[in-house]
Design an enzyme around this catalytic site. Sequence first.
Site, PDB file in Angstrom:
ATOM      1  N   VAL B  12       9.931 -12.287  30.643  1.00 21.35           N
ATOM      2  CA  VAL B  12       9.068 -12.091  31.807  1.00 21.35           C
ATOM      3  C   VAL B  12       9.527 -10.881  32.626  1.00 21.35           C
ATOM      4  O   VAL B  12       8.730 -10.013  32.986  1.00 21.35           O
ATOM      5  CB  VAL B  12       9.047 -13.362  32.692  1.00 21.35           C
ATOM      6  CG1 VAL B  12       8.253 -13.106  33.972  1.00 21.35           C
ATOM      7  CG2 VAL B  12       8.437 -14.522  31.916  1.00 21.35           C
ATOM      8  N   LYS B 101       8.594 -22.611  37.380  1.00 25.08           N
ATOM      9  CA  LYS B 101       7.937 -23.896  37.691  1.00 25.08           C
ATOM     10  C   LYS B 101       8.928 -25.006  37.967  1.00 25.08           C
ATOM     11  O   LYS B 101       8.658 -25.889  38.765  1.00 25.08           O
ATOM     12  CB  LYS B 101       6.982 -24.312  36.585  1.00 25.08           C
ATOM     13  CG  LYS B 101       7.645 -24.619  35.260  1.00 25.08           C
ATOM     14  CD  LYS B 101       7.041 -23.782  34.171  1.00 25.08           C
ATOM     15  CE  LYS B 101       7.950 -23.757  32.984  1.00 25.08           C
ATOM     16  NZ  LYS B 101       7.916 -22.537  32.228  1.00 25.08           N
ATOM     17  N   VAL B 128       2.302 -21.559  36.832  1.00 22.25           N
ATOM     18  CA  VAL B 128       1.333 -22.434  36.170  1.00 22.25           C
ATOM     19  C   VAL B 128       0.309 -21.586  35.427  1.00 22.25           C
ATOM     20  O   VAL B 128      -0.311 -20.696  36.011  1.00 22.25           O
ATOM     21  CB  VAL B 128       0.583 -23.329  37.184  1.00 22.25           C
ATOM     22  CG1 VAL B 128      -0.394 -24.247  36.463  1.00 22.25           C
ATOM     23  CG2 VAL B 128       1.554 -24.138  38.026  1.00 22.25           C
ATOM     24  N   GLY B 130       0.537 -19.264  33.169  1.00 23.22           N
ATOM     25  CA  GLY B 130       0.836 -17.880  32.788  1.00 23.22           C
ATOM     26  C   GLY B 130      -0.095 -16.900  33.478  1.00 23.22           C
ATOM     27  O   GLY B 130      -0.130 -16.839  34.703  1.00 23.22           O
ATOM     28  N   GLY B 183       8.536 -17.535  18.394  1.00 24.18           N
ATOM     29  CA  GLY B 183       8.962 -17.314  19.772  1.00 24.18           C
ATOM     30  C   GLY B 183       8.163 -18.098  20.809  1.00 24.18           C
ATOM     31  O   GLY B 183       8.290 -17.887  22.005  1.00 24.18           O
ATOM     32  N   GLU B 186      11.365 -22.769  22.430  1.00 28.76           N
ATOM     33  CA  GLU B 186      12.776 -22.449  22.582  1.00 28.76           C
ATOM     34  C   GLU B 186      13.608 -23.219  21.554  1.00 28.76           C
ATOM     35  O   GLU B 186      13.135 -24.169  20.938  1.00 28.76           O
ATOM     36  CB  GLU B 186      13.237 -22.851  23.988  1.00 28.76           C
ATOM     37  CG  GLU B 186      12.213 -22.489  25.045  1.00 28.76           C
ATOM     38  CD  GLU B 186      12.852 -21.883  26.271  1.00 28.76           C
ATOM     39  OE1 GLU B 186      14.080 -21.739  26.296  1.00 28.76           O
ATOM     40  OE2 GLU B 186      12.101 -21.547  27.186  1.00 28.76           O
ATOM     41  N   ASP B 197       7.616 -29.939  30.894  1.00 26.39           N
ATOM     42  CA  ASP B 197       7.099 -28.656  31.358  1.00 26.39           C
ATOM     43  C   ASP B 197       5.667 -28.819  31.882  1.00 26.39           C
ATOM     44  O   ASP B 197       5.332 -28.347  32.971  1.00 26.39           O
ATOM     45  CB  ASP B 197       7.144 -27.644  30.199  1.00 26.39           C
ATOM     46  CG  ASP B 197       6.553 -26.303  30.575  1.00 26.39           C
ATOM     47  OD1 ASP B 197       7.268 -25.492  31.185  1.00 26.39           O
ATOM     48  OD2 ASP B 197       5.368 -26.076  30.277  1.00 26.39           O
ATOM     49  N   LYS B 201       4.117 -28.459  35.855  1.00 33.52           N
ATOM     50  CA  LYS B 201       2.961 -27.626  36.211  1.00 33.52           C
ATOM     51  C   LYS B 201       1.848 -28.470  36.820  1.00 33.52           C
ATOM     52  O   LYS B 201       1.212 -28.065  37.786  1.00 33.52           O
ATOM     53  CB  LYS B 201       2.469 -26.886  34.970  1.00 33.52           C
ATOM     54  CG  LYS B 201       3.452 -25.822  34.466  1.00 33.52           C
ATOM     55  CD  LYS B 201       3.047 -25.322  33.091  1.00 33.52           C
ATOM     56  CE  LYS B 201       4.000 -24.244  32.573  1.00 33.52           C
ATOM     57  NZ  LYS B 201       3.778 -23.991  31.127  1.00 33.52           N
ATOM     58  N   GLY B 298       4.108 -15.908  27.586  1.00 32.45           N
ATOM     59  CA  GLY B 298       4.251 -14.618  26.923  1.00 32.45           C
ATOM     60  C   GLY B 298       4.572 -13.531  27.927  1.00 32.45           C
ATOM     61  O   GLY B 298       4.311 -13.668  29.123  1.00 32.45           O
TER      62      GLY B 298
END
Lengths: 414, 414
Positions: B12, B101, B128, B130, B183, B186, B197, B201, B298
């Site tokens: 990021v 997040k 949230v 992306g 990718g 993780e 996750d 969000k 991404g």
Amino acid sequence: MAVIAMLGYGVVGSGVAELILKNRNKFKSRLDEELTISNILVRSVEKYKDSKYKELITNNIEDIFKKKVDIVVEAMGGLNPSYEYIKRALKMKKHVVTANKDLIAEYGHELLELAKENGVSIHFEASVGGGIPILKSMNECLVGNDIKSIRAILNGTTNFILSKMNHENMGYDEALKLAQDLGFAEANPESDVMGYDAARKLSILSTIAYNKRIYWKDMDIEGITNIDDRDFRYARTRGCSIKLLGISEDTGKDVFASVRPIIVKENSVLGRIEDEYNAILVEGDAVGDVLFTGKGAGMFPTASAVFADIADIIMHKEEESITFNDKKAEINKEWELQSEWLVRLKTHNRIEVIESITENFTSSYILASAATFDDDEVVAFIKSENEHNLNKYIENLRKREYIRSAKKILISKN
Amino acid sequence: MAVIAMLGYGVVGSGVAELILKNRNKFKSRLDEELTISNILVRSVEKYKDSKYKELITNNIEDIFKKKVDIVVEAMGGLNPSYEYIKRALKMKKHVVTANKDLIAEYGHELLELAKENGVSIHFEASVGGGIPILKSMNECLVGNDIKSIRAILNGTTNFILSKMNHENMGYDEALKLAQDLGFAEANPESDVMGYDAARKLSILSTIAYNKRIYWKDMDIEGITNIDDRDFRYARTRGCSIKLLGISEDTGKDVFASVRPIIVKENSVLGRIEDEYNAILVEGDAVGDVLFTGKGAGMFPTASAVFADIADIIMHKEEESITFNDKKAEINKEWELQSEWLVRLKTHNRIEVIESITENFTSSYILASAATFDDDEVVAFIKSENEHNLNKYIENLRKREYIRSAKKILISKN
């Protein structure tokens, strides 16, 4: 206190008034801001004598302007007298909120400049996509992106008609009548069915997206009035449906911009948008494809967007929000990519036309070839290097009097 | 001039740095504002010795705070040391932009309050969805609405895995491995595949939507680790697929909030969201259903959202933007509506279980009943008045030792 004057009390106007009422307490408690309507301008006062807002109703524009007003909400539609009223409001340093796509597509630059000169703002989120928050999203949330293209279903009326034609085997006239009965289409549906409404919206979106003016009258605009049940039948052989799409693409050199019926895969992103829903697919260089979907018209969806604009002004988020470039872009009207087309040719020389197609386009497929006397038609899927070549070919057939008429519909790859 | 300090230079962070570079000219010409990066905090300076930003790279947090900085961008992730660094930045009256997040779901209220106390702001659009502009849209563009419900695909990794399981007949392990190789997932995928996750969000979205805290640990959270190829096979008999959905609904009395795999129609709005895409369907009382779709993760999609937050701060749109209520809502973990469920029961009492199901649920349908010794299983579609009744029924079977294990998946009506 935020005093709001309203011009127009039709479907959108009355929805806005409802939302102002509904959200009064929320605004008071959260922002310590009292929302008040000063007056509502209508044509005939008589019609609203039993309305809960009857004391605010007036047919005299001077009543609007003689009071202390912060925000003028224009929900009358059309160019006149909206244009004059909005200019007057801006000159008097009132903020303006409008849902009027005709006006913004025509005078967007002038009105934004006038607002800036007077230290106020003009907002028009509801002018495109009804309740879908597309202008703010594109302008603010995608600000780090260069927008590459827009593909969108921007007119709920035509999408409703095409959905009924596809799924319920209705004819165009029958579907149009149903849309009118349900209030989706106006008595005079020209602006919708000819594609002008979608073109104006595409013009507003694209002008903001590419920061150059994409004037709607410069576009290739084709409506849905020529689409018939057979087009759907042929599209279905490919697992496709037909949608009226607004497409614009900034190539850097020029901008392609067009509104026309396009054959799209039934299970594609835009192929799945049915009935009165709108959808806008924006391609940004960083974010990739982002899709926004929702109701593109109607009382409360549109009022929801108008109300958000009002809230933005009250919360002082209005500065520098949108630029609307006046410099007209070179608009390319022909599709430049290699694509397949559904082509239907009315002819008295069926065999010659078939031979000519297979000679000229190595990748073509004759779908049907009706031999009835009245209605001789050759139907083919033709792959052409670009639209220009196909247009030239059809023009040539016409010149040689091989065909009486031609119709072609682009088949979208995705 | 706007000086930006960056904490973190992973996927990021490096995307954000690229966008800052790319948009420098646009900002200079449009806003007369120069974007500058002061320093970039990393763990290992060595790793970046060939980076184009190598002079800015530091592993000393003091380098960040000793310079004149306007905006701190946190792109490190995790709770520590992000939490301390962000608090320190806010106290020093720096604006903060974060994509974190975990942090916002845990400390959102505290950090927003701290920002307010110090006259600065903290933005977290990228936390949230992306690149999807959902927080601003919900908070500003739908401000006239009471949000009724949210249904969303909020985790790209699990959506990718489920897509591969459904369409390419991959097993869970194989699909997870592919996601890791590409990718999307993780090395330690727990937070994704267990649903945490998505729950964080959903917590952020719902807390903003309903203006009361929907804490993620109070939700019913179920991941995708128990989903197997048979679940997909059974779902397919109904024209359905399986998606990991975050669902919240404000009934006025309480809030239902849950993340779990749900059987949805393949051709429904959310059923059509494939691979790493996210989608958020927001239901407002005025606007109706609005859908936002795009890449949920991404480098550049996320950076696009971070950059928009930076731009908001520079353009002074940050005031009063989001409130994050600290008052925890009562969260209902059980689905209250009459619905159908796919139920799979491992049993040694096959016949008794089948009899019991048909006795207890008038509307049930035994789908399969395997009689192999190892794997005795009864599979049924069961319609239950609500989840509570079904849970009680299953619990009862368990107590009577009729079953060894049970699995149930809600079948969405739309």
